[in-house]
Design a protein around this motif. Structure first.
Motif, PDB file in Angstrom:
ATOM      1  N   LEU A 133       0.819  -1.212   0.000  1.00  0.00           N
ATOM      2  CA  LEU A 133       0.000   0.000   0.000  1.00  0.00           C
ATOM      3  C   LEU A 133       0.857   1.268   0.000  1.00  0.00           C
ATOM      4  N   ALA A 134       1.924   1.260   0.770  1.00  0.00           N
ATOM      5  CA  ALA A 134       2.795   2.434   0.829  1.00  0.00           C
ATOM      6  C   ALA A 134       3.415   2.713  -0.539  1.00  0.00           C
ATOM      7  N   LEU A 135       3.935   1.681  -1.175  1.00  0.00           N
ATOM      8  CA  LEU A 135       4.568   1.874  -2.487  1.00  0.00           C
ATOM      9  C   LEU A 135       3.543   2.213  -3.574  1.00  0.00           C
ATOM     10  N   GLU A 136       2.350   1.635  -3.472  1.00  0.00           N
ATOM     11  CA  GLU A 136       1.276   2.004  -4.413  1.00  0.00           C
ATOM     12  C   GLU A 136       0.917   3.477  -4.253  1.00  0.00           C
ATOM     13  N   ASN A 137       0.777   3.930  -3.012  1.00  0.00           N
ATOM     14  CA  ASN A 137       0.448   5.341  -2.770  1.00  0.00           C
ATOM     15  C   ASN A 137       1.538   6.261  -3.297  1.00  0.00           C
ATOM     16  N   LEU A 138       2.785   5.889  -3.079  1.00  0.00           N
ATOM     17  CA  LEU A 138       3.888   6.702  -3.590  1.00  0.00           C
ATOM     18  C   LEU A 138       3.911   6.722  -5.121  1.00  0.00           C
ATOM     19  N   SER A 139       3.650   5.591  -5.743  1.00  0.00           N
ATOM     20  CA  SER A 139       3.636   5.571  -7.212  1.00  0.00           C
ATOM     21  C   SER A 139       2.427   6.347  -7.744  1.00  0.00           C
ATOM     22  N   ASN A 140       1.310   6.328  -7.025  1.00  0.00           N
ATOM     23  CA  ASN A 140       0.153   7.132  -7.437  1.00  0.00           C
ATOM     24  C   ASN A 140       0.470   8.618  -7.376  1.00  0.00           C
ATOM     25  N   ARG A 141       1.220   9.026  -6.358  1.00  0.00           N
ATOM     26  CA  ARG A 141       1.645  10.436  -6.269  1.00  0.00           C
ATOM     27  C   ARG A 141       2.528  10.815  -7.447  1.00  0.00           C
ATOM     28  N   GLU A 142       3.414   9.896  -7.808  1.00  0.00           N
ATOM     29  CA  GLU A 142       4.289  10.146  -8.964  1.00  0.00           C
ATOM     30  C   GLU A 142       3.459  10.295 -10.244  1.00  0.00           C
ATOM     31  N   GLU A 143       2.438   9.464 -10.393  1.00  0.00           N
ATOM     32  CA  GLU A 143       1.569   9.562 -11.564  1.00  0.00           C
ATOM     33  C   GLU A 143       0.824  10.897 -11.592  1.00  0.00           C
ATOM     34  N   GLU A 144       0.337  11.338 -10.433  1.00  0.00           N
ATOM     35  CA  GLU A 144      -0.353  12.632 -10.364  1.00  0.00           C
ATOM     36  C   GLU A 144       0.592  13.769 -10.735  1.00  0.00           C
ATOM     37  N   THR A 145       1.807  13.696 -10.255  1.00  0.00           N
ATOM     38  CA  THR A 145       2.796  14.726 -10.566  1.00  0.00           C
ATOM     39  C   THR A 145       3.095  14.742 -12.058  1.00  0.00           C
ATOM     40  N   LEU A 146       3.218  13.569 -12.656  1.00  0.00           N
ATOM     41  CA  LEU A 146       3.445  13.487 -14.102  1.00  0.00           C
ATOM     42  C   LEU A 146       2.286  14.104 -14.870  1.00  0.00           C
ATOM     43  N   HIS A 147       1.082  13.867 -14.407  1.00  0.00           N
ATOM     44  CA  HIS A 147      -0.101  14.471 -15.040  1.00  0.00           C
ATOM     45  C   HIS A 147      -0.020  15.995 -14.971  1.00  0.00           C
ATOM     46  N   HIS A 148       0.406  16.530 -13.832  1.00  0.00           N
ATOM     47  CA  HIS A 148       0.549  17.984 -13.688  1.00  0.00           C
ATOM     48  C   HIS A 148       1.625  18.534 -14.622  1.00  0.00           C
ATOM     49  N   VAL A 149       2.668  17.766 -14.816  1.00  0.00           N
ATOM     50  CA  VAL A 149       3.740  18.190 -15.738  1.00  0.00           C
ATOM     51  C   VAL A 149       3.196  18.320 -17.157  1.00  0.00           C
ATOM     52  N   VAL A 150       2.430  17.344 -17.573  1.00  0.00           N
ATOM     53  CA  VAL A 150       1.858  17.390 -18.926  1.00  0.00           C
ATOM     54  C   VAL A 150       0.936  18.600 -19.056  1.00  0.00           C
ATOM     55  N   MET A 151       0.132  18.836 -18.044  1.00  0.00           N
ATOM     56  CA  MET A 151      -0.774  19.995 -18.084  1.00  0.00           C
ATOM     57  C   MET A 151       0.034  21.293 -18.117  1.00  0.00           C
ATOM     58  N   ALA A 152       1.075  21.385 -17.310  1.00  0.00           N
ATOM     59  CA  ALA A 152       1.900  22.596 -17.270  1.00  0.00           C
ATOM     60  C   ALA A 152       2.618  22.815 -18.594  1.00  0.00           C
ATOM     61  N   SER A 153       3.008  21.735 -19.252  1.00  0.00           N
ATOM     62  CA  SER A 153       3.715  21.888 -20.523  1.00  0.00           C
ATOM     63  C   SER A 153       2.833  22.570 -21.567  1.00  0.00           C
ATOM     64  N   HIS A 154       1.536  22.325 -21.499  1.00  0.00           N
ATOM     65  CA  HIS A 154       0.614  22.995 -22.426  1.00  0.00           C
ATOM     66  C   HIS A 154       0.614  24.499 -22.174  1.00  0.00           C
ATOM     67  N   GLU A 155       0.718  24.876 -20.915  1.00  0.00           N
ATOM     68  CA  GLU A 155       0.766  26.300 -20.585  1.00  0.00           C
ATOM     69  C   GLU A 155       2.049  26.945 -21.103  1.00  0.00           C
ATOM     70  N   PHE A 156       3.162  26.213 -21.047  1.00  0.00           N
ATOM     71  CA  PHE A 156       4.423  26.754 -21.560  1.00  0.00           C
ATOM     72  C   PHE A 156       4.355  26.995 -23.062  1.00  0.00           C
ATOM     73  N   GLU A 157       3.609  26.145 -23.767  1.00  0.00           N
ATOM     74  CA  GLU A 157       3.474  26.315 -25.216  1.00  0.00           C
ATOM     75  C   GLU A 157       2.755  27.603 -25.576  1.00  0.00           C
ATOM     76  N   PHE A 158       1.836  28.038 -24.724  1.00  0.00           N
ATOM     77  CA  PHE A 158       1.019  29.211 -25.040  1.00  0.00           C
ATOM     78  C   PHE A 158       1.510  30.488 -24.379  1.00  0.00           C
ATOM     79  N   MET A 159       2.707  30.457 -23.814  1.00  0.00           N
ATOM     80  CA  MET A 159       3.278  31.643 -23.188  1.00  0.00           C
ATOM     81  C   MET A 159       3.699  32.649 -24.252  1.00  0.00           C
TER      82      MET A 159
END
Length: 151
Positions: A125-151
Motif C-alpha cells: 500500500l505504501a509503495l502504491e500510494n507513492l507511485s500514485n503520487r508520482e503519476e499525479e505529478t506526471l499528469h501535472h507536468v503534462v498539463m503545465a507543458s501545455h501552458e508553456f506552449e502558449f506563453m
C-alpha cells in the motif's frame, strides 16, 4: 536473488529524482529556446520537490515498513543513465515532455513492480500510494507543458 529493505529502495528512488533534477539543469543550460529553458527549470524544481517529499515520507514512515525486505529485482543504473544522457540543444517543448514521460514512467513502473512484489500489505500500500503520487505529478507536468506552449 538479493534482497533490499524498503528504506534502501526509497533511498534509491530519491537518488533517481536527484539525477533527474541534475539532468534537467544540464539540459536547461544547454537549451537554446527560452520556453524550453523555463520548462526544464520547472522540471528540475519538480524533481527536487519529489525528492524532498519522498525524503520526508521516509523520515516519518513506520520502522516496520522501512525494514520490510523487497526482492532486489530492479535495474539500478537509472541515475547513471541520466548522467550519461546527451540531447540536442535545439530541444522543443514536446521533446522535454516526451523525455519526462519516458523517465518518470520508468520510475513509476519500478515503484509499481516493487509494490506488486511486496511481501506485506503495509509495504504494498505504501509503495502504491507513492507511485500514485508520482503519476499525479506526471499528469501535472503534462498539463503545465501545455501552458508553456502558449506563453
Amino acid at each position: 536473488m538479493r534482497f533490499k529493505p524498503v528504506k534502501d529502495f526509497l533511498s534509491y528512488i530519491e537518488e533517481c529524482h536527484i539525477a533527474l533534477a541534475d539532468l534537467y539543469l544540464r539540459l536547461s543550460q544547454e537549451a537554446s529556446d527560452e520556453k524550453v529553458k523555463l520548462l526544464l527549470d520547472f522540471m528540475r524544481n519538480k524533481e527536487q520537490l519529489s525528492y524532498l517529499n519522498l525524503h520526508d515520507y521516509a523520515e516519518q514512515a513506520p520502522q516496520s515498513l522501512l525494514d520490510t525486505w523487497l526482492d532486489n529485482i530492479f535495474d539500478q543504473s537509472f541515475p547513471m543513465k541520466c548522467q550519461q544522457m546527451k540531447l540536442q540543444p535545439e530541444l522543443a517543448i514536446d521533446d522535454v515532455v516526451t523525455l519526462a514521460m519516458k523517465l518518470d514512467t520508468q520510475l513509476i513502473e519500478l515503484m509499481q513492480t516493487a509494490a506488486y512484489n511486496s511481501p506485506t500489505i503495509e509495504a504494498e500500500l505504501a509503495l502504491e500510494n507513492l507511485s500514485n503520487r508520482e503519476e499525479e505529478t506526471l499528469h501535472h507536468v503534462v498539463m503545465a507543458s501545455h501552458e508553456f506552449e502558449f506563453m
